[in-house]
Design a protein around this motif. Structure first.
Motif, mmCIF file in Angstrom:
data_model
loop_
_atom_site.group_PDB
_atom_site.id
_atom_site.type_symbol
_atom_site.label_atom_id
_atom_site.label_comp_id
_atom_site.label_asym_id
_atom_site.label_seq_id
_atom_site.Cartn_x
_atom_site.Cartn_y
_atom_site.Cartn_z
ATOM 1 N N HIS A 296 45.443 -7.586 10.081
ATOM 2 C CA HIS A 296 44.135 -7.890 10.366
ATOM 3 C C HIS A 296 43.402 -6.824 10.985
ATOM 4 O O HIS A 296 42.404 -6.374 10.222
ATOM 5 C CB HIS A 296 43.929 -9.229 10.988
ATOM 6 C CG HIS A 296 42.540 -9.724 11.262
ATOM 7 N ND1 HIS A 296 41.636 -10.075 10.193
ATOM 8 C CD2 HIS A 296 41.683 -9.490 12.260
ATOM 9 C CE1 HIS A 296 40.489 -10.264 10.880
ATOM 10 N NE2 HIS A 296 40.520 -9.928 12.092
ATOM 11 N N GLU A 297 43.831 -6.473 12.083
ATOM 12 C CA GLU A 297 43.253 -5.186 12.752
ATOM 13 C C GLU A 297 43.164 -3.897 12.033
ATOM 14 O O GLU A 297 42.099 -3.263 12.017
ATOM 15 C CB GLU A 297 44.054 -5.115 14.084
ATOM 16 C CG GLU A 297 43.448 -4.432 15.172
ATOM 17 C CD GLU A 297 44.358 -4.044 16.240
ATOM 18 O OE1 GLU A 297 45.052 -5.187 16.993
ATOM 19 O OE2 GLU A 297 44.710 -3.088 16.773
ATOM 20 N N VAL A 300 40.414 -4.307 9.550
ATOM 21 C CA VAL A 300 39.222 -4.213 10.160
ATOM 22 C C VAL A 300 38.880 -2.659 10.413
ATOM 23 O O VAL A 300 37.835 -2.175 10.321
ATOM 24 C CB VAL A 300 39.131 -4.747 11.570
ATOM 25 C CG1 VAL A 300 37.850 -4.500 12.232
ATOM 26 C CG2 VAL A 300 39.054 -6.212 11.378
ATOM 27 N N MET A 301 40.110 -1.896 10.775
ATOM 28 C CA MET A 301 39.452 -0.374 11.129
ATOM 29 C C MET A 301 39.396 0.398 9.742
ATOM 30 O O MET A 301 38.413 0.909 10.042
ATOM 31 C CB MET A 301 41.003 0.187 11.744
ATOM 32 C CG MET A 301 41.316 -0.194 13.232
ATOM 33 S SD MET A 301 42.610 0.746 13.621
ATOM 34 C CE MET A 301 43.031 -0.093 15.116
ATOM 35 N N LYS A 302 39.926 -0.110 8.759
ATOM 36 C CA LYS A 302 39.866 0.508 7.445
ATOM 37 C C LYS A 302 38.322 0.270 7.023
ATOM 38 O O LYS A 302 37.750 1.075 6.493
ATOM 39 C CB LYS A 302 40.840 0.165 6.551
ATOM 40 C CG LYS A 302 42.248 0.725 6.666
ATOM 41 C CD LYS A 302 43.026 0.839 5.662
ATOM 42 C CE LYS A 302 43.553 1.853 4.883
ATOM 43 N NZ LYS A 302 44.518 1.905 3.799
ATOM 44 N N ALA A 303 38.087 -1.160 7.208
ATOM 45 C CA ALA A 303 36.775 -1.478 6.867
ATOM 46 C C ALA A 303 35.699 -0.821 7.479
ATOM 47 O O ALA A 303 34.330 -0.514 6.892
ATOM 48 C CB ALA A 303 36.381 -3.108 7.117
ATOM 49 N N ILE A 304 35.752 -0.492 8.974
ATOM 50 C CA ILE A 304 34.769 0.422 9.300
ATOM 51 C C ILE A 304 35.020 1.732 9.167
ATOM 52 O O ILE A 304 34.227 2.550 10.145
ATOM 53 C CB ILE A 304 34.673 -0.374 11.049
ATOM 54 C CG1 ILE A 304 35.864 0.146 11.534
ATOM 55 C CG2 ILE A 304 34.102 -1.657 11.234
ATOM 56 C CD1 ILE A 304 35.722 -0.145 13.157
ATOM 57 N N GLY A 305 35.792 2.039 8.563
ATOM 58 C CA GLY A 305 35.704 3.548 8.040
ATOM 59 C C GLY A 305 37.098 4.434 8.500
ATOM 60 O O GLY A 305 37.002 5.531 8.449
ATOM 61 N N ALA A 306 38.197 3.546 8.863
ATOM 62 C CA ALA A 306 39.299 4.573 9.244
ATOM 63 C C ALA A 306 39.934 5.081 7.951
ATOM 64 O O ALA A 306 40.200 4.099 7.033
ATOM 65 C CB ALA A 306 40.267 3.662 10.197
ATOM 66 N N LYS A 307 40.480 6.084 7.915
ATOM 67 C CA LYS A 307 41.008 6.763 6.745
ATOM 68 C C LYS A 307 42.659 6.035 6.911
ATOM 69 O O LYS A 307 43.097 5.926 8.028
ATOM 70 C CB LYS A 307 41.171 8.151 6.827
ATOM 71 C CG LYS A 307 39.661 8.700 6.076
ATOM 72 C CD LYS A 307 39.504 10.120 6.284
ATOM 73 C CE LYS A 307 38.365 10.704 5.856
ATOM 74 N NZ LYS A 307 38.164 12.148 6.265
ATOM 75 N N ASP A 310 44.348 8.184 9.739
ATOM 76 C CA ASP A 310 43.703 7.588 10.845
ATOM 77 C C ASP A 310 44.843 6.542 11.507
ATOM 78 O O ASP A 310 45.646 6.525 12.668
ATOM 79 C CB ASP A 310 42.628 7.114 11.083
ATOM 80 C CG ASP A 310 41.593 8.186 10.853
ATOM 81 O OD1 ASP A 310 41.649 9.143 11.417
ATOM 82 O OD2 ASP A 310 40.432 7.780 10.212
ATOM 83 N N PRO A 389 42.071 -2.976 2.530
ATOM 84 C CA PRO A 389 41.233 -3.256 3.665
ATOM 85 C C PRO A 389 40.719 -4.886 3.285
ATOM 86 O O PRO A 389 40.798 -5.539 4.489
ATOM 87 C CB PRO A 389 40.120 -2.457 3.607
ATOM 88 C CG PRO A 389 40.137 -1.423 2.500
ATOM 89 C CD PRO A 389 41.479 -1.612 2.000
ATOM 90 N N VAL A 390 40.404 -5.213 2.157
ATOM 91 C CA VAL A 390 39.826 -6.564 1.855
ATOM 92 C C VAL A 390 41.022 -7.468 2.228
ATOM 93 O O VAL A 390 41.021 -8.656 2.765
ATOM 94 C CB VAL A 390 39.724 -6.777 0.524
ATOM 95 C CG1 VAL A 390 39.006 -8.145 0.040
ATOM 96 C CG2 VAL A 390 38.614 -5.699 -0.055
ATOM 97 N N VAL A 393 42.107 -7.476 6.016
ATOM 98 C CA VAL A 393 40.922 -8.321 6.879
ATOM 99 C C VAL A 393 41.142 -10.021 6.502
ATOM 100 O O VAL A 393 41.020 -10.655 7.375
ATOM 101 C CB VAL A 393 39.525 -7.791 6.489
ATOM 102 C CG1 VAL A 393 38.662 -8.814 7.027
ATOM 103 C CG2 VAL A 393 39.184 -6.700 6.799
ATOM 104 N N ARG A 394 41.239 -10.236 5.388
ATOM 105 C CA ARG A 394 41.584 -11.742 5.029
ATOM 106 C C ARG A 394 42.900 -12.012 5.782
ATOM 107 O O ARG A 394 42.761 -13.541 6.040
ATOM 108 C CB ARG A 394 41.693 -11.796 3.669
ATOM 109 C CG ARG A 394 41.069 -13.217 3.000
ATOM 110 C CD ARG A 394 41.195 -13.264 1.554
ATOM 111 N NE ARG A 394 40.226 -12.429 0.732
ATOM 112 C CZ ARG A 394 40.494 -11.795 -0.403
ATOM 113 N NH1 ARG A 394 41.743 -12.045 -0.889
ATOM 114 N NH2 ARG A 394 39.718 -11.124 -0.799
#
Lengths: 396, 220
Positions: A296-297, A300-307, A310, A389-390, A393-394
């Protein structure tokens, strides 16, 4: 970069118990490698060191060594000894003889090996490294004196033998003038069960003129091999046999030891490697669980822009930090264990073994830990970085 | 401007194919505040994920400032998510090991900005959402409304043109929900495009435009 370390550190701390266990796995693996190698080097050094001190020595035996067994083919004669004196480069020659005879002490009898030789040579060869517990060493004119090994003094008869006690060796009376200390492993078989006499006395007692063993000292260690060859030729000629005599230099014995130690070290490292493989499976397991827990984490990181990169680097950093800590602690523990092991080994063998901690072993240990950490962290880290990411996150 | 062209998304759930989006054509102008409403399963969240570059369409396209996002690499998409879009989730989705400030600083961290500058920027965002006294609190030490405001600050940390909220008020009480909507309205006034999914009619009423979805289609 500092922040990545900080994040990795936090997530390691977050899973404290599991991280500690993982680190422990690495610690054990690395400590095993470092300590076993250090003790191995120490043992090698201790033994080759003793042998190197005798590097100018050539042992000449009337027999063949095949593999690990020595077959005696007879004895040398006085002529052999005289002929050897004509070979160049030899500093001195000392002939020795030995045989098992019946020894009596206070009406008890036992068969014991009696050793006779040049007292000076024997002194350098046995008394210096082993030491005397009581009394003194033989003098050239001690025709009726003897010096006895530790087992002769303590084990072979019902009563303990002391200096000035009388022994009857093959019917002749001798006075004990000295008793050896208990010898270290290297000398135990040569000294502990034997009685030492002057060469003249031993020839009389053993009723033989035969020489069973010749020790040759050379001037130049580099010539030792050549001289050994020559010695064998001369004696074989005298006896009209092809391989009657065996002349062994300490150099060839050291070489032989080196081969043995390479094998021992290989086995030790193999054992340690198994420990390390188990530890690396541990890291991989920890990291995989960490990835799963943090799906999940990661999302979230990918959703807010982590490559992906990263995420990959974060997880790799985490596993390599765990293994670095494990590596460093492992080296520390390894050194302590090595000291302990060498102490125990010294006590058990009587040899002075001091663990040798080579810097390259320490650096290698840490490097191996890091490599293990990165390799076993790579699969979980890659798995984490590849997550959509989707879906991530889910999750959870 | 955001435009979708015949946007279609098909999920595979075992043997069954689920059409989450069917030929969605939607245009969102820069600086618009749009609410998307509809029953659950109508495809609202899927649409948001597509616009937010979290997911790729099965067919059709999402164009952000005339860039077809379907043609971008993973890294380029990550960059768009980081620089152009701020995403707010119903579940806040803060990293629970990090405090408020570090959570807000995370997207700036991924952008490679130096630590001092980053923390300063993050702090500014927290002040902006009224959390100046919660800077070093962990998510677990904050109320739902506060957590969501941290999430908004995080979404704003790289100064995005577009703010996307997937039921941003869905997990907080009415009062906190109103506070969140106030913030979003403020962001809209700054010229940012705001897109929210909700099924709260009151919340939807505060948006400039409302679109209704059903069965993967946008109704007119």
């Amino acid at each position: 970069m500092i922040d990545k370390f900080l994040m990795a550190y936090r997530s390691i701390r977050e899973r404290r118990a599991r991280s500690i266990l993982t680190v422990l796995g690495i610690v054990v693996g690395i400590a095993a490698i470092v300590s076993l190698m250090s003790v191995g080097y120490g043992m090698e050094e201790a033994i080759t060191g003793e042998l190197t001190a005798m590097a100018d020595l050539i042992s000449v035996m009337p027999g063949k060594i095949t593999g690990a067994t020595y077959v005696e083919l007879g004895g040398f004669t006085d002529r052999d000894v005289k002929d050897l004196q004509r070979i160049g480069g030899i500093k001195d020659i000392s002939a020795m003889t030995y045989d098992a005879v019946e020894v009596e002490y206070r009406n008890k009898r036992a068969p014991i090996f009696v050793f006779g030789g040049d007292t000076k040579e024997l002194e350098g060869f046995y008394v210096e490294p082993v030491g005397l517990k009581e009394g003194r060493w033989l003098r050239e004119n001690d025709y009726k004196g003897c010096v006895i090994g530790d087992r002769v003094a303590n084990d072979f008869f019902d009563e303990v033998i002391q200096v000035n006690d009388k022994l009857i060796i093959n019917g002749e009376k001798f006075i004990v003038v000295g008793v050896f200390e208990k010898a270290s492993t290297l000398y135990a078989a040569d000294v502990d069960p034997h009685i030492f006499l002057t060469l003249r006395a031993s020839k009389e007692v053993l009723q033989t003129d035969e020489v069973k063993y010749i020790m040759v000292r050379v001037y130049d260690i580099d010539e030792a091999e050549e001289i050994a060859e020559e010695i064998m030729e001369v004696i074989n000629d005298n006896h009209g046999l092809d391989d009657f005599a065996t002349a062994m230099t300490m150099g060839s014995m050291i070489e032989l030891m080196g081969d043995i130690f390479n094998i021992i070290r290989g086995v030790l490292v193999g054992i340690a490697a198994i420990a390390l493989i188990v530890a690396s499976i541990g890291i991989m397991n920890t990291m995989l669980m960490s990835v799963m827990e943090r799906t999940h984490e990661i999302g979230v990181m990918k959703a807010i822009g982590a490559k992906s990169r990263d995420v990959l680097s974060l997880f790799l950093l985490e596993s390599s930090m765990v293994s670095l800590v494990g590596g460093v602690l492992g080296c520390g523990l390894g050194v302590i264990v090595a000291k302990g092991l060498s102490f125990v080994a010294s006590m058990a063998s009587g040899l002075e073994i001091e663990a040798i901690v080579k810097p390259e072993v320490i650096l290698g240990g840490i490097a191996v830990a890091m490599i293990v950490g990165v390799l076993s962290g790579f699969y979980p880290a890659r798995k984490a970085s590849k997550m959509s990411p989707v879906e991530a996150v889910r999750y959870g | 401007m955001i435009r979708t062209e015949n946007l279609t998304k098909v999920y595979r759930m075992g043997e069954v194919e689920v059409q989450a989006l069917r030929d969605v054509n939607l245009e969102i102008q820069d600086g618009e505040f749009i609410a998307i409403i509809g029953p659950s399963g109508s495809g609202k969240s899927t649409l948001l994920n597509m616009i937010g570059c979290l997911d790729k369409p099965t067919s059709g396209a999402v164009l952000i400032d005339d860039i077809n996002t379907g043609k971008l690499s993973e890294n380029e998409l990550a960059e768009i998510r980081r620089e152009k879009i701020g995403f707010i989730f119903q579940q806040f989705n803060l990293i629970h090991t990090l405090n408020a400030l570090e959570n807000v600083a995370l997207p700036i961290f991924f952008a490679g900005v130096r630590r001092e500058k980053r923390l300063k920027r993050a702090e500014e965002q927290l002040v902006k959402v009224g959390l100046e006294d919660r800077i070093y609190h962990k998510p677990s030490e904050m109320s739902g409304g506060e957590q969501q405001r941290v999430a908004i600050a995080r979404a704003l940390s790289n100064d995005p043109e577009i703010v996307i909220g997937d039921e941003p008020t869905g997990n907080v009480d009415t009062e906190a929900g109103n506070a969140i909507m106030d913030i979003l309205e403020g962001l809209n006034r700054e010229g940012r495009t705001i897109i929210v999914v909700t099924h709260d009619a009151d919340i939807a009423a505060r948006a400039g435009r409302t679109k209704r979805m059903r069965d993967g289609k946008v109704l007119d």
